[in-house]
Design a protein around this motif. Structure first.
Motif, PDB file in Angstrom:
ATOM      1  N   ALA A  87       0.839  -1.208   0.000  1.00 52.37           N
ATOM      2  CA  ALA A  87       0.000   0.000   0.000  1.00 52.37           C
ATOM      3  C   ALA A  87       0.871   1.253   0.000  1.00 52.37           C
ATOM      4  CB  ALA A  87      -0.915  -0.007   1.223  1.00 52.37           C
ATOM      5  N   GLU A  88       1.908   1.250   0.854  1.00 53.07           N
ATOM      6  CA  GLU A  88       2.798   2.420   0.945  1.00 53.07           C
ATOM      7  C   GLU A  88       3.511   2.641  -0.386  1.00 53.07           C
ATOM      8  OE1 GLU A  88       2.590   0.002   3.140  1.00 53.07           O
ATOM      9  OE2 GLU A  88       2.161   0.927   5.081  1.00 53.07           O
ATOM     10  N   CYS A  89       3.949   1.537  -1.013  1.00 52.17           N
ATOM     11  CA  CYS A  89       4.695   1.676  -2.277  1.00 52.17           C
ATOM     12  C   CYS A  89       3.769   2.164  -3.380  1.00 52.17           C
ATOM     13  CB  CYS A  89       5.367   0.355  -2.640  1.00 52.17           C
ATOM     14  SG  CYS A  89       6.705  -0.020  -1.487  1.00 52.17           S
ATOM     15  N   ALA A  90       2.558   1.612  -3.460  1.00 57.16           N
ATOM     16  CA  ALA A  90       1.635   2.023  -4.524  1.00 57.16           C
ATOM     17  C   ALA A  90       1.331   3.515  -4.414  1.00 57.16           C
ATOM     18  CB  ALA A  90       0.359   1.204  -4.456  1.00 57.16           C
ATOM     19  N   SER A  91       1.190   4.003  -3.183  1.00 60.52           N
ATOM     20  CA  SER A  91       0.879   5.442  -3.049  1.00 60.52           C
ATOM     21  C   SER A  91       2.098   6.279  -3.459  1.00 60.52           C
ATOM     22  CB  SER A  91       0.366   5.778  -1.649  1.00 60.52           C
ATOM     23  OG  SER A  91       1.432   6.123  -0.810  1.00 60.52           O
ATOM     24  N   GLY A  92       3.291   5.781  -3.207  1.00 59.03           N
ATOM     25  CA  GLY A  92       4.506   6.484  -3.636  1.00 59.03           C
ATOM     26  C   GLY A  92       4.618   6.533  -5.155  1.00 59.03           C
ATOM     27  N   TRP A  93       4.275   5.417  -5.804  1.00 60.14           N
ATOM     28  CA  TRP A  93       4.375   5.379  -7.275  1.00 60.14           C
ATOM     29  C   TRP A  93       3.412   6.383  -7.878  1.00 60.14           C
ATOM     30  CZ3 TRP A  93       3.934  -0.717  -7.656  1.00 60.14           C
ATOM     31  CH2 TRP A  93       5.064  -1.277  -7.041  1.00 60.14           C
ATOM     32  N   GLN A  94       2.231   6.481  -7.250  1.00 61.74           N
ATOM     33  CA  GLN A  94       1.242   7.444  -7.744  1.00 61.74           C
ATOM     34  C   GLN A  94       1.767   8.864  -7.559  1.00 61.74           C
ATOM     35  OE1 GLN A  94      -2.578   6.180  -7.087  1.00 61.74           O
ATOM     36  NE2 GLN A  94      -3.592   8.124  -7.475  1.00 61.74           N
TER      37      GLN A  94
END
Ligand SMILES: C[S@@+](CC[C@H](N)C(=O)[O-])C[C@H]1O[C@@H](n2cnc3c(N)ncnc32)[C@H](O)[C@@H]1O
Length: 277
Positions: free
Chosen positions: A32-39
């Motif tokens: 979840a943390e990584c996906a929000s960073g990619w966004q």
């Protein structure tokens, strides 16, 4: 990119099946943390993104979905075994937009102004030439392109509450073992400045880590790592058997006690952009 190597290169944590499984588990715990960073980094359809030190490619596959058929993911790692795993999965799942390469980052040739995005997760802490690498990555970004680095700072903060002296000794030993292999678990303390010195605009610096309570996936995350790594520390005389025994005693006791928790190692996400459009 440079030519493929054939011999297996093993980093500090090895490249066997247990490590592959640990990396897959870790990828899911922090998804979840990584996906929000990619966004936030603006990784999107049609882009060309480098996943540097990609390991078995768990993030590379996710990024391939994000860039879609019109984009491309370049996945690079020194481990032939990990790259083979990614190639197998990418073939099985019919990805035509992943180009993977066995290469040490130190030997990687990158075309200037060629990439929309660069993803560097849990790699920098193993390297001793972080600043030189960030400089090369900044050159490889297109104007407007984004670099996302995800790694540790202030690892010594990792602790059990109530405090375990055995874990404190282990955390010290883990940091020593990293330093002995020319890495640093404090690396993200420098990355922000390195990005700025390489001419990038630092857009955000966030601590994505937090606390974990017994029974949660984030509680299990360091447990899986320690099950594999404590034997290495003991074999290399960085901790003794009594410390290991005391630690697992403390761990089990905290697991059973209401109100216990962990402070996880701080994981800093740094996003920086090359000026221009
Ligand atoms: C902890 S794993 C992280 C893998 C992946 N980035 C992830 O987030 O799941 C670190 C990876 O860096 C690779 N690595 C370490 N030093 C390297 C180097 N000098 N050149 C290329 N890859 C390297 C290792 O082979 C390993 O796959």
């Amino acid at each position: 990119m440079a030519d493929a190597m054939t011999e297996e290169q093993e980093y500090l944590l090895g490249t066997d099946h247990a490590e592959l499984m640990r990396l897959g588990f870790q990828h899911r715990v922090w998804a979840a943390e990584c996906a929000s960073g990619w966004q936030q980094a603006g990784f999107s359809q049609g882009q060309k993104i480098l996943d540097l030190g990609c390991g078995p490619g768990f993030a590379s596959l996710d990024l391939a979905y994000i860039v879609g058929n019109s984009g491309r993911v370049l996945a690079v790692d020194e481990s032939a075994r990990f790259i083979k795993h990614l190639q197998r999965r990418s073939e099985q799942e019919g990805f035509a937009n992943i180009e993977s390469k066995v290469c040490r980052v130190e030997d990687l040739k990158l075309k200037p102004n060629s990439l929309d995005g660069i993803h560097v997760r849990w790699l920098l802490c193993f390297l001793d030439q972080g600043q030189a690498l960030i400089k090369r990555l900044a050159q490889a970004l297109k104007p407007g392109g984004t670099l996302l680095v995800f790694d540790y700072f202030d690892y010594r903060a990792f602790s059990l509450a109530p405090r375990s002296k055995a874990l404190d000794r282990i955390v010290e030993a883990i940091q020593t073992s990293w330093r002995q292999s020319n890495g640093s678990l404090d690396v993200q303390g420098d990355t922000g400045q390195w990005c700025a010195q390489a001419g990038l605009d630092v857009l955000s610096i966030e601590n994505k880590s937090n606390t974990a309570r017994p029974g949660s996936l984030k509680w299990r995350w360091p447990e899986v790592f320690l099950r594999g790594y404590l034997p290495y520390l003991e074999t290399n005389n960085l901790i003794d058997a009594d410390t290991v025994e005391d630690f697992w005693g403390d761990w089990t006791q905290r697991e059973k006690t209401d109100g216990s928790y962990l402070i996880l190692p701080p994981l800093l996400e740094i996003i920086a952009r090359k000026p221009g459009t």
